[in-house]
Scaffold this motif. Structure first.
Motif, PDB file in Angstrom:
ATOM      1  N   THR A  36       0.711  -1.610  -0.170  1.00 12.29           N
ATOM      2  CA  THR A  36      -0.034  -0.182  -0.136  1.00 12.29           C
ATOM      3  C   THR A  36       0.663   1.426   0.050  1.00 12.29           C
ATOM      4  N   LYS A  37       0.306   2.274   0.430  1.00 16.44           N
ATOM      5  CA  LYS A  37       1.181   3.402  -0.119  1.00 16.44           C
ATOM      6  C   LYS A  37       1.404   3.842   1.044  1.00 16.44           C
ATOM      7  N   GLU A  38       0.844   3.294   2.059  1.00 14.20           N
ATOM      8  CA  GLU A  38       1.622   3.577   3.997  1.00 14.20           C
ATOM      9  C   GLU A  38       3.045   2.887   4.002  1.00 14.20           C
ATOM     10  N   ASP A  39       2.775   1.353   3.401  1.00 11.03           N
ATOM     11  CA  ASP A  39       4.122   0.815   2.878  1.00 11.03           C
ATOM     12  C   ASP A  39       5.384   0.935   2.455  1.00 11.03           C
ATOM     13  N   LEU A  40       5.274   2.654   1.258  1.00  9.39           N
ATOM     14  CA  LEU A  40       6.259   2.879   0.613  1.00  9.39           C
ATOM     15  C   LEU A  40       6.418   4.839   1.256  1.00  9.39           C
ATOM     16  N   LYS A  41       5.497   4.650   2.258  1.00  7.09           N
ATOM     17  CA  LYS A  41       5.620   6.146   2.526  1.00  7.09           C
ATOM     18  C   LYS A  41       6.702   6.968   3.070  1.00  7.09           C
ATOM     19  N   ASN A  42       6.995   8.360   2.490  1.00  5.39           N
ATOM     20  CA  ASN A  42       8.485   8.932   2.214  1.00  5.39           C
ATOM     21  C   ASN A  42       9.608   8.494   2.016  1.00  5.39           C
ATOM     22  N   LEU A  43       9.276   6.977   1.381  1.00  2.47           N
ATOM     23  CA  LEU A  43      10.651   7.074   0.472  1.00  2.47           C
ATOM     24  C   LEU A  43      10.532   7.837  -1.261  1.00  2.47           C
ATOM     25  N   ASN A  55       5.834 -13.143  -4.176  1.00  2.30           N
ATOM     26  CA  ASN A  55       5.096 -12.673  -3.087  1.00  2.30           C
ATOM     27  C   ASN A  55       3.845 -13.297  -3.495  1.00  2.30           C
ATOM     28  N   SER A  56       2.879 -12.929  -2.668  1.00  2.00           N
ATOM     29  CA  SER A  56       1.332 -12.710  -3.690  1.00  2.00           C
ATOM     30  C   SER A  56       0.250 -11.946  -3.420  1.00  2.00           C
ATOM     31  N   ILE A  57       1.067 -11.085  -4.072  1.00  2.00           N
ATOM     32  CA  ILE A  57      -0.223  -9.847  -4.201  1.00  2.00           C
ATOM     33  C   ILE A  57      -0.934  -9.674  -5.597  1.00  2.00           C
ATOM     34  N   ASP A  58      -2.295  -9.387  -5.215  1.00  2.00           N
ATOM     35  CA  ASP A  58      -2.885  -9.853  -6.273  1.00  2.00           C
ATOM     36  C   ASP A  58      -3.069  -8.687  -7.002  1.00  2.00           C
ATOM     37  N   SER A  59      -3.256  -7.049  -6.622  1.00  2.00           N
ATOM     38  CA  SER A  59      -3.383  -6.069  -6.901  1.00  2.00           C
ATOM     39  C   SER A  59      -3.381  -5.133  -6.108  1.00  2.00           C
ATOM     40  N   ILE A  60      -3.167  -4.338  -6.913  1.00  2.00           N
ATOM     41  CA  ILE A  60      -2.217  -3.353  -6.457  1.00  2.00           C
ATOM     42  C   ILE A  60      -3.317  -1.794  -6.752  1.00  2.00           C
ATOM     43  N   GLY A  61      -3.905  -0.838  -5.000  1.00  2.00           N
ATOM     44  CA  GLY A  61      -4.250   0.032  -5.172  1.00  2.00           C
ATOM     45  C   GLY A  61      -3.189   1.494  -6.569  1.00  2.00           C
ATOM     46  N   ASN A  62      -4.446   2.160  -6.359  1.00  2.00           N
ATOM     47  CA  ASN A  62      -3.901   2.748  -7.439  1.00  2.00           C
ATOM     48  C   ASN A  62      -2.132   4.519  -7.354  1.00  2.00           C
ATOM     49  N   HIS A  63      -3.330   4.847  -5.929  1.00  2.00           N
ATOM     50  CA  HIS A  63      -2.051   5.228  -5.086  1.00  2.00           C
ATOM     51  C   HIS A  63      -0.553   4.449  -4.303  1.00  2.00           C
ATOM     52  N   THR A  64      -0.117   3.695  -4.908  1.00  2.00           N
ATOM     53  CA  THR A  64       0.798   2.855  -3.744  1.00  2.00           C
ATOM     54  C   THR A  64       1.723   3.842  -4.486  1.00  2.00           C
TER      55      THR A  64
END
Length: 492
Positions: free
Chosen positions: A239-246, A257-266
């Motif tokens: 999510t966007k929060e996982d990558l915050k401030n990077l 991994n087992s990711i099946d979808s990615i949000g628009n703002h990630t």
């Protein structure tokens, strides 16, 4: 023993059966810089052993049977920069042993420490720029170097969380750390406070763990981070929060991994990304604006997912992209001009999909493309001029499809092509003008087709051709001038 070798700078005694060394053995080697005693049967070393060799910068003692490291063992080596003690059987360490090694840059203790409470490094005791340390805990260690490698760490098959390495703030004494390697451990989650104190970190490797959960903001303190590897874990979402401030992140690896979808703002805050690896997850669709903030991206890997359709808008903002990997998906069709904004793309891999038709708008705009892989699809027809804008294309792979006919018009404009793979199709004839645009072709594979008819002069335009493969076909008669003017061919 070595008397008279006053100019000797390198001495390699590794992989012998040395079990002891006299204290005066190296006394006269005043020029010695590199000493390897690795792979022997040494159990102990005295401080007197290194008298007279103060110039040593590299000392390799790995794969011996050393059981103890005493505080004065290396006191006569004030210039030591590299110390390798891996694969020993150390059961006792006097914590002051590094006090004398003020110039140390690399210390390797991998698979050496059989018993420790994790506190043998006192504060201010360790200043090397790289530490490889597999067993024990980081608590109580002050490490002011740049690189810390505790990857593939196991002790009695327990994971790192049992040593309090990932479940609490244990890096507060490591403020100068720039690279942290934690790959190949039993880490299953990352807490928000885990990486507190690592404000200087630029590289973080968490690959090959069991991570399924990352608390929101866990990486938000790592504002200088440039490389983040989370490949081969069990993440189901990012999510966007996982990558915050990077904002400075240039490399992100989420492979397998087992990711099946990615949000628009990630990726809205990872605006410096140059390489993004999302291969071998379960992603079945991509939002049109998913990559809208990634204008710096140069390499994108979406291979091994479940993508079925590429919509026109998805790659519109990726003008700097040079490599795009889409192999091993379920792509059935390519919308017209889907790649048209990828003006700098050089490599495109669409192999192992379900494409049946290549249209003349499929690769529009890819004027700098050098490699195109369409292998192992279900392609039965290619519209005329489908590759006509690919003026820089060097390698075209159309192997393992369902093509029965190839015409001159299908290959129109491929003047720079050097390799053409047409093997394992169902092509039944080769006309005399088929390759008339392929002046620069050096490699042509027509293996395993159904070719029964070869026209005279079929290959005559290919004057720089070096390799031609035509085995496993149905050719009965080879015309007298079929290979006319192929003077450069070495393999037929």
């Amino acid at each position: 023993m070595f008397a008279g070798l006053v100019k000797l700078t390198t001495l390699i005694l590794s992989n012998n059966r040395i079990c002891s060394i006299e204290d005066s053995a190296f006394t006269h080697l005043h020029s010695l810089k590199y000493l390897s005693l690795a792979g022997n049967q040494l159990t102990a070393l005295s401080k007197e052993l290194f008298q007279g060799v103060k110039g040593i910068t590299h000392l390799a003692l790995g794969t011996n049977r050393i059981t103890a490291i005493t505080k004065d063992m290396f006191q006569n080596l004030p210039n030591l920069k590299y110390l390798d003690l891996q694969n020993n059987s150390v059961i006792a360490i006097e914590k002051e042993f590094l006090f004398h090694l003020t110039t140390l840059q690399f210390l390797n203790l991998e698979n050496s420490i059989n018993s420790t409470n994790g506190t043998f490094f006192d504060q201010e005791s360790l200043y090397c720029s790289e530490l490889s340390f597999y067993d024990g805990s980081l608590e109580g260690i002050t490490y002011s170097g740049n690189i810390l490698d505790i990857s593939w760490n196991s002790k009695n098959n327990r994971n790192l969380s049992e040593y309090n390495i990932v479940d609490k703030q244990v890096y507060s004494n490591h403020c100068s750390l720039e690279s942290l390697e934690l790959a190949g451990n039993g880490i299953s989650f990352i807490k928000r406070e885990t990486l507190l104190g690592l404000a200087s970190l630029t590289s973080l490797n968490l690959a090959n763990n069991l991570i399924s959960t990352i608390e929101d903001g866990s990486f938000s303190y790592l504002r200088l981070l440039k490389s983040l590897d989370l490949s081969h874990n069990q993440l189901q979402r990012v999510t966007k929060e996982d990558l915050k401030n990077l904002f400075h992140l240039t490399y992100l690896n989420l492979l397998q991994n087992s990711i099946d979808s990615i949000g628009n703002h990630t990726f809205s805050q990872t605006t410096s990304l140059e390489e993004l690896i999302l291969g071998y997850n379960g992603i079945d669709s991509l939002e049109n604006s998913l990559f809208i903030n990634l204008s710096a991206l140069k390499e994108l890997d979406l291979s091994g997912n479940k993508l079925g359709l590429l919509e026109k808008q998805i790659f519109q903002q990726l003008g700097r992209l040079t490599s795009l990997f889409l192999q091993s998906n379920s792509i059935v069709t390519i919308e017209d001009s889907v790649f048209s904004k990828l003006k700098n793309l050089k490599q495109l891999d669409l192999s192992r999909n379900r494409l049946a038709l290549i249209k003349n708008e499929s690769f529009k705009g890819l004027s700098y493309l050098t490699r195109l892989n369409l292998k192992h699809n279900s392609i039965t027809y290619i519209e005329d001029a489908s590759f006509s804008e690919l003026h820089e294309l060097l390698i075209l792979n159309l192997a393992q499809n369902g093509l029965t006919l190839i015409t001159k018009e299908m290959l129109q404009g491929l003047h720079s092509l050097t390799e053409l793979h047409l093997n394992n199709n169902s092509i039944y004839s080769i006309g005399s003008t088929l390759f008339s645009d392929l002046w620069g072709l050096k490699y042509l594979d027509l293996t395993a087709n159904s070719i029964h008819l070869l026209k005279e002069y079929a290959f005559s335009v290919l004057r720089v051709l070096e390799e031609l493969y035509m085995d496993n076909n149905s050719i009965k008669v080879i015309p007298y001038r079929a290979f006319y003017e192929l003077t450069e061919v070495t393999t037929l």
